[in-house]
Design an enzyme around this catalytic site. Structure first.
Site, short mmCIF file in Angstrom:
data_model
loop_
_atom_site.label_atom_id
_atom_site.label_comp_id
_atom_site.label_asym_id
_atom_site.label_seq_id
_atom_site.Cartn_x
_atom_site.Cartn_y
_atom_site.Cartn_z
N LYS A 26 1.01 -1.17 -0.12
CA LYS A 26 -0.09 -0.14 -0.19
C LYS A 26 0.69 1.15 0.12
O LYS A 26 0.40 2.29 0.05
CB LYS A 26 -1.02 0.02 1.28
N HIS A 37 24.91 -10.87 4.19
CA HIS A 37 23.90 -11.77 4.72
C HIS A 37 24.98 -12.26 5.86
O HIS A 37 25.15 -13.37 5.81
CB HIS A 37 23.82 -12.68 3.57
#
Ligand code: NCD
Length: 312
Positions: A84, A133
């Site tokens: 959104k 990572h």
């Protein structure tokens, strides 16, 4: 006075002593998981994954469940309010009201680092774009320690997409901390490690070389760390199609390797290791995936300050 919130954004957020302690804790948990089954009772982990994942997200969730805690979260940006138009900061600030620790993966480099300023609870970088990572690196270190019994004086071949492969960048940074490690970087010209990684290698005074063919170096390696070509970070499909099958490790190529080689891969594998290699005792990528759960248990305990309650 409240204690400083601990985050894990880069592997360098951990001192050598902390790293050592975490690996030890990971091994202890692995040997006697039942002893830790209630350590996180009443605590919640939120996994906010704006990018796909199988091992990282599920091993984080399994880790928290096995520590007696609970998990909540989402596994794609589409199923969160990001769809959104909500900012990462607002999402994280909200989730910080619901959870005690957050593991977050995002396609944008630096997103977890920005998020930790708003969260109010520890944030773990579970992969940011082609950047870092660190929890895969913790997994890799625990695997190497278990397979080899040491983290130093090793010849490590890293093969495949060394440009966009974030696991490679974090692993090189970590292995540079241990003396005598030598790096053989095997990649096509277009997928060489970024300049900053070359600078790190030089600054550390490590021995390293770049080669195009794995066959030329196979017999020298203690570890062969394979990676997939990171399709999602390519600018066009033709380049991906041209480069994706540059390296395919098969039984024939392994004939030239040492009997004590360890073949690692962060997974997912696409085509770069033939499935016939899975039966070879030198293939340790599924054992590596299992290490991922135990080291994340140790990490969650550490960031929540619960490691002090157990003797390591
Ligand atoms: C890696 C990643 O997401 O960077 N996978 C993982 O976390 N185990 C490697 C990859 O996706 O190729």
């Amino acid at each position: 006075m409240s204690e400083r919130i601990r985050n894990l954004i880069s592997i360098n957020d951990l001192s050598g002593a902390e790293l050592e302690r975490m690996l030890k804790l990971g091994e202890q948990i692995m040997e006697d998981p039942g002893k830790y089954s209630q350590v996180c009772r009443g605590r919640k982990l939120a996994t906010l994954f704006f990018e796909p994942s199988t091992r990282t997200r599920l091993s984080f969730e399994a880790a928290m469940i096995e520590l007696g805690g609970s998990v909540l979260g989402f596994s794609s940006a589409d199923s969160s309010s990001a769809a959104k138009g909500e900012s990462v900061s607002d999402t994280v600030r909200t989730v910080g009201c619901y959870a005690d620790i957050i593991a977050m993966r995002h396609p944008k480099e630096g997103a977890p680092a920005a998020a930790c300023r708003k969260a109010g609870v520890p944030v773990v970088n579970a992969g940011d774009g082609g950047h870092f990572h660190p929890t895969q690196t913790l997994t890799d270190l625990l695997t190497i320690k278990r397979e080899k019994g040491r983290l130093d004086n090793m010849v490590i071949g890293l093969c495949g997409d060394l440009c966009f492969g974030r696991t490679v960048h974090s692993l090189i940074e970590a292995m540079l901390r241990y003396p005598g490690n030598e790096f053989v970087l095997i990649s096509p010209e277009e997928l060489r490690v970024p300049e900053y990684v070359r600078m790190l290698l030089n600054k550390a005074g490590a021995r390293w070389q770049e080669v195009r063919k794995m066959e030329t170096v196979m017999d020298k390696l203690d570890i062969l760390y394979m990676t997939r070509v990171q399709r999602e970070r390519f600018f066009n499909e033709e380049d991906y199609a041209r480069l994706k099958d540059t390296y395919i490790l098969d039984r024939e190529k392994l004939k030239a390797a040492r009997s004590d080689l360890s073949v690692m891969h962060p997974l997912p594998r696409v085509n770069e290791i033939s499935v016939a290699v899975d039966e070879d005792p030198r293939a340790c990528y599924f054992r590596q995936a299992l290490c991922g759960k135990y080291i994340r248990m140790a990490l969650i305990m550490t960031l929540l300050g619960l490691d002090r309650e157990v003797r390591i």
